[in-house]
Enzyme design. Sequence first.
Site, mmCIF file in Angstrom:
data_model
loop_
_atom_site.group_PDB
_atom_site.id
_atom_site.type_symbol
_atom_site.label_atom_id
_atom_site.label_comp_id
_atom_site.label_asym_id
_atom_site.label_seq_id
_atom_site.Cartn_x
_atom_site.Cartn_y
_atom_site.Cartn_z
ATOM 1 N NE ARG A 258 -6.505 57.672 30.657
ATOM 2 C CZ ARG A 258 -6.118 58.978 29.935
ATOM 3 N NH1 ARG A 258 -6.318 59.113 31.414
ATOM 4 N NH2 ARG A 258 -7.042 59.251 28.975
ATOM 5 C CG HIS A 262 -10.207 59.287 34.170
ATOM 6 N ND1 HIS A 262 -8.775 58.983 34.335
ATOM 7 C CD2 HIS A 262 -11.470 59.586 34.684
ATOM 8 C CE1 HIS A 262 -9.332 59.198 36.203
ATOM 9 N NE2 HIS A 262 -10.552 59.221 35.845
ATOM 10 C CE1 TYR A 271 -6.794 62.845 27.448
ATOM 11 C CE2 TYR A 271 -8.689 63.483 28.229
ATOM 12 C CZ TYR A 271 -8.189 63.554 27.783
ATOM 13 O OH TYR A 271 -8.323 61.844 28.651
HETATM 14 C C1 LIG Z 1 -8.726 63.712 45.360
HETATM 15 C C2 LIG Z 1 -9.551 63.326 44.000
HETATM 16 N N1 LIG Z 1 -9.184 64.375 43.555
HETATM 17 C C3 LIG Z 1 -10.081 64.174 42.212
HETATM 18 C C4 LIG Z 1 -10.255 62.702 41.935
HETATM 19 C C5 LIG Z 1 -11.010 63.450 40.287
HETATM 20 N N2 LIG Z 1 -10.194 61.613 39.915
HETATM 21 C C6 LIG Z 1 -10.408 60.744 39.378
HETATM 22 S S1 LIG Z 1 -8.652 60.010 38.766
HETATM 23 C C7 LIG Z 1 -8.817 60.923 38.466
HETATM 24 C C8 LIG Z 1 -6.862 61.691 37.950
HETATM 25 C C9 LIG Z 1 -6.028 60.683 38.205
HETATM 26 O O1 LIG Z 1 -4.881 60.233 37.619
HETATM 27 P P1 LIG Z 1 -3.401 59.705 38.173
HETATM 28 O O2 LIG Z 1 -3.278 59.582 39.535
HETATM 29 O O3 LIG Z 1 -2.522 60.067 37.181
HETATM 30 O O4 LIG Z 1 -4.297 58.345 37.981
HETATM 31 P P2 LIG Z 1 -4.515 57.315 36.535
HETATM 32 O O5 LIG Z 1 -5.738 57.363 36.067
HETATM 33 O O6 LIG Z 1 -4.127 58.223 35.199
HETATM 34 O O7 LIG Z 1 -4.441 55.969 37.279
HETATM 35 C C10 LIG Z 1 -8.861 62.552 39.254
HETATM 36 C C11 LIG Z 1 -8.668 64.011 39.279
HETATM 37 C C12 LIG Z 1 -10.320 61.652 42.539
HETATM 38 N N3 LIG Z 1 -10.610 60.970 42.586
HETATM 39 N N4 LIG Z 1 -9.626 62.267 43.858
#
Ligand SMILES: Cc1ncc(C[n+]2csc(CCOP(=O)(O)OP(=O)(O)O)c2C)c(N)n1
Lengths: 367, 367, 326, 326
Positions: A258, A262, A271
């Site tokens: 990424r 985020h 971080y």
């Molecule tokens: C069930 C849930 N918990 C928390 C969140 C908040 N949140 C949004 S994206 C994210 C991280 C996602 O990480 P990843 O699956 O690795 O996807 P990336 O953002 O790296 O594409 C979090 C914790 C959410 N959207 N849904």
Amino acid sequence: MPRKPVAKFTIDHLQVLDEHGVVDAKLDPKLPDERLLEMYRWMRLARELDERMLKLQRQGRLGTFPPNTGHEAVSIPVAMAMGPKDWFVGAFRETGGRLVRGEPLTSPLYYYNGWEEGNILPDPALRITPVSVVIGCQVPHAAGLAFASRYQGEDAATVCFIGDGGTSEGDFHEGLNFAAVWKAPMVCIVQNNQWAISIPRSAQTASQTMAQKAIAFGIPCVQVDGNDALAMWVAINEALDHARSGKGPYLIEAVTYRLMMHTTADDPKKYRSEAEEKCAWEKEPLIRFRAYLAGKGLWDDGKEGALIAEVKEQVDQAVRAFEAPVDWAQDTAFDHVYGTDHPHLHEQRAEFLANVRFDGGKEADHG
Amino acid sequence: MPRKPVAKFTIDHLQVLDEHGVVDAKLDPKLPDERLLEMYRWMRLARELDERMLKLQRQGRLGTFPPNTGHEAVSIPVAMAMGPKDWFVGAFRETGGRLVRGEPLTSPLYYYNGWEEGNILPDPALRITPVSVVIGCQVPHAAGLAFASRYQGEDAATVCFIGDGGTSEGDFHEGLNFAAVWKAPMVCIVQNNQWAISIPRSAQTASQTMAQKAIAFGIPCVQVDGNDALAMWVAINEALDHARSGKGPYLIEAVTYRLMMHTTADDPKKYRSEAEEKCAWEKEPLIRFRAYLAGKGLWDDGKEGALIAEVKEQVDQAVRAFEAPVDWAQDTAFDHVYGTDHPHLHEQRAEFLANVRFDGGKEADHG
Amino acid sequence: MAKLTMVQAINLALTEEMERDPGVLVLGEDVAQDGGVFRLTDGLLEKFGPGRVLDTPLAESAILGTSIGMAMAGLRPVCEMQFCGFSYLMMGQFEAHATRMRARTHGQVTLPLVIRMPYGGGVRALEHHSESREVLWAHLPGAKVVLPSGPRNARALLAAAIRDPDPVVFMEPKHSYRAFREEVPDEPEVLPIGKAQVVQSGTDVTLVSWGAMMRPTLKAAAEITGKRGVSIEVIDLLSIAPLDAQAITDSVRKTGRCVVVQEAPRSFGPSSEITALINDKAFLYLEAPVARVTGYDVVTPYFGREKHYIPSAGRVARALETTLDF
Amino acid sequence: MAKLTMVQAINLALTEEMERDPGVLVLGEDVAQDGGVFRLTDGLLEKFGPGRVLDTPLAESAILGTSIGMAMAGLRPVCEMQFCGFSYLMMGQFEAHATRMRARTHGQVTLPLVIRMPYGGGVRALEHHSESREVLWAHLPGAKVVLPSGPRNARALLAAAIRDPDPVVFMEPKHSYRAFREEVPDEPEVLPIGKAQVVQSGTDVTLVSWGAMMRPTLKAAAEITGKRGVSIEVIDLLSIAPLDAQAITDSVRKTGRCVVVQEAPRSFGPSSEITALINDKAFLYLEAPVARVTGYDVVTPYFGREKHYIPSAGRVARALETTLDF
Ligand SMILES: Cc1ncc(C[n+]2csc(CCOP(=O)(O)OP(=O)(O)O)c2C)c(N)n1
Ligand SMILES: Cc1ncc(C[n+]2csc(CCOP(=O)(O)OP(=O)(O)O)c2C)c(N)n1
Ligand SMILES: [Mg+2]
Ligand SMILES: [Mg+2]
């Protein structure tokens, strides 16, 4: 203690194009030139859209959004390999693939500016499911869609995306297990971009690879260099063949990074180090793809300049369309609670409209 | 497509005592005679309790319960190997292990007759968690308990049980992933008894073994003959050492068979053959253990007769205690909503007591 | 006409709907080979085969999650939660997707699916097998929550739920599964969702309930009518979301008095909404406060103590008298 | 005394409680290194180390599930749901264990844990980031649901929640996180859970609210007081489970009129319970129906349309006038 082996598993890694654009000739899928150029074009467009959206967001002209920069080589080749009857089930970082699949450029703009209109497809036959914000939920949906394709006698597969963080959710596990038991035609792409907001891959799970999570369900899997569009092309085609031939689901771990924040609400400096980011930028997917094209004599600086101008103009147009005044009703929420008619919603709509009149067009005062 | 292997895994199977009671001398843990006899005694007692509970249930003297017949070699050796500070986190088919751990024989009787009193331990220091009816929930609890042991500076491990069906729940996945990331001292026993009510193991998951589900979390694992108390003894000791030494969780698949109905409300004839059941009875854990003891000169028919008489009497006593009239209050529910005092519960308790007086001691009329 | 139990009537509705529409399919834990832990889906596997009657792995969130996927593709899945006590594991899918897909896409994607679940107490079952928590679903915009009270309306409402364009939570009073039989017409029947039934009309007091509580409610109505010669209007809500405000309002404006009977704990329960609705729509007609006969705000005790915790006909009768005497 | 935002005040409470009791620990997604997506837990990792401030994997059910395990062992976990929109994934653990462990063991095993979650709209956030669904927790016996409305009471209530012997759902109005500052005393403060505060006493009408809605509520009270010279009693509930029935009853018996303001959808929302409570306890004192100013029964629209869907000070003011004029 001595034991008798009863099962053995190996996780393989696949790379076709290295970070300098050098191709492994044996593995090269030898795509026709026009397909290669098309692929590159989509990657540039997706990148350009991100950059413009970031500017709009910083200027207060767009809401928060999750940039897909660095992920172009994952969802774009996948979407290009998919057939018209296949279902594209995204998480929220597959902007590129969505565009390939047929979503208009204005869709992400409306969506990330707080309008459901961004979810409305020009044609439902595009078979793109809306962004799934609640992490993990989309995996069971994909299993259900894949089941339904077969039930309906279609020769179609469902491709579902999830992040490295998403693999920790129960729904990831449950959905894959259902798909495997049903031998449903489904491919799951774990887009492992090393971070889930601030949580590094190493703190997300103790497994050596993300791919091996498939072993829990008896699903075959492969780890792919997700910055390598050609490797992704090879892997998705093999996976789709596997799924379509009735052998059940397939899982691809796409290892990428990424490159940006985020979402625009996030500050990665909290971080992770700039050194890590810098190193990741050197491996990003567009540089190597462009080098590959150049090596084949398909690309040069002039063409790059022209392409950039072209996608910029394309994005410009979309932004203009997006920013044109719209006259969307405020009370649409009342239209879509149910598909049937209920008196309390008529009453409440009247109350709503009266309140909007009273409060005036202005932002209501919430204190 | 050619690929570079990046990770390899093997699942081993462990058996020490075969179904005829023949021991693999190299693997024999060489338990002291008195421990062997103790183990057999627990297994007999658990079996006897099941048989009695089944009779009581059929006579309307007990509610529905899930018999543990056939599973004695799983939870009993595990509980015997555990230390006093370890946490025993059961699902609901570990009656044997619970007794070893110190639960009175009356506890399952009260519990399955609809009294919370069956959950109250003579001493909370026994560290047995209550039956967890909602499948899968207990796995995250176990990860939390294991984390807490280490946090509190205790040299203790948490052992958690789940069925083959339970492995399909999201909580199984989430809990193991947390435990692995935390390197928490936890052992998870998947009691694979081939059935989840009417769903056979093969329809529950497409994975070749249950053990391999651990690979998803980077957790080491082994598949054990769960009808073989000695193999379970060997495996649990190795797993507990692993967990206690700071290396993180360990998963044991114990392959066994649910010899009786799921619960007394179930009729297995609807979904499985008597031939299958008959075949399973031939592999059940007590026969082979008894043969092993006899082979060592520790057992004969006389001793068997005496033991059966002894455990019967022990169960008799428990049933007498259980059936003795009790004078438990009807309004205890009001005592345990909160640990703090709230006026609405006083009011509602008064209302409740008035209603009980009005409706009389008799069963209230729900139509 | 056949005299059927509720279990048989629901089975009939499933059979009829599956025969009518090849897009209807049934899935859940133990629903196929075993015919369900209550034998409610018995025979469907034989009739429609394993492609339409699916035994799923043990995972409630995926049972709903895959049903959502099927519904997106145009199928009409009828999924089962083995007991409502396990349904909270799919609350995430329900809140995030089942109730929202239509709104999210302004109607482009809809989810015609049914979630069946047995609910309620009185059957001497283990923990988590006796609750009544319909309000958790009903509070969520986009949810429809239907609760039949007898074999005939169960059959007609399930047919409606299956044909409905939206997700329907169909809560079956397991206490009534085999407790009594009713004449069920030979021809398929469909009842509208969101419409209450005036089971008995009257002028002195309105008695409102739904699901399993209709039995003690009707018993109490008969007792008090006999005892005091009053005229009691009894409303069976049949669905609590959408709630039939008109039926309740019309009745209370006529009688001026109301008793609501619910099995769920009192606080934040359905009867609170009904009371608030009456406050909104019939305030000036009220001659007594609305009485709520409900479960208590305690964790449902195990079945050893259960009997006094479920509202009884006696409690309803006493509330009627208090309300009439106010 | 320092002037703190709510984010700072909650951070202060966490710091104070962690300093006071070594059994208190904080866990959740992004709470450690990142300091939380709202920077609310900033600095805790540095102060208390990675052993007590835990970044967890992405799994809400396990965040609560492991917290339950920790609490069984005697720790006092304070876990975070990143947004309440994701909390429904742990409803299974909450319903089956958090609310029931004490009852299940007749008090032998208790669960002193806190679940913090930001809730509510008005911050132009993505889908699932704007809801107010406190009633889903409040309806479950055994649950405590606390909703602070300002920095000072947030700090004092979180301290109480952490010291409480039971699971507490602590819902933080994210719209108020940084919207204003308040004087917060230097000494730790603890407010009792289940007690409302009469923020302003009055005799003509009672205005009840909690959490984020206290701001438009107070604004409307000021406006109508100024405009009509009436005397308005304003109650901040602070917790909705247990609900302070006494405070509401006392007030409405005095004023005879009541307006309740909630952000949640109307049907089966907290204001329905409050209305029902007033019906029970103050029926004969009422001079007007209880008015409910609420969200509508629609799926929360995306933020492009959000502004008109959240109750405004104007709506509260109009409801006050209607109630006063009744
Ligand atoms: C069930 C849930 N918990 C928390 C969140 C908040 N949140 C949004 S994206 C994210 C991280 C996602 O990480 P990843 O699956 O690795 O996807 P990336 O953002 O790296 O594409 C979090 C914790 C959410 N959207 N849904
Ligand atoms: C979450 C949940 N869903 C459904 C049930 C109903 N149920 C009780 S036991 C069981 C099967 C369990 O199978 P398994 O995990 O293999 O354990 P076993 O009964 O074989 O010991 C089911 C479906 C439940 N208790 N909890
Ligand atoms: Mg990621
Ligand atoms: Mg099993």
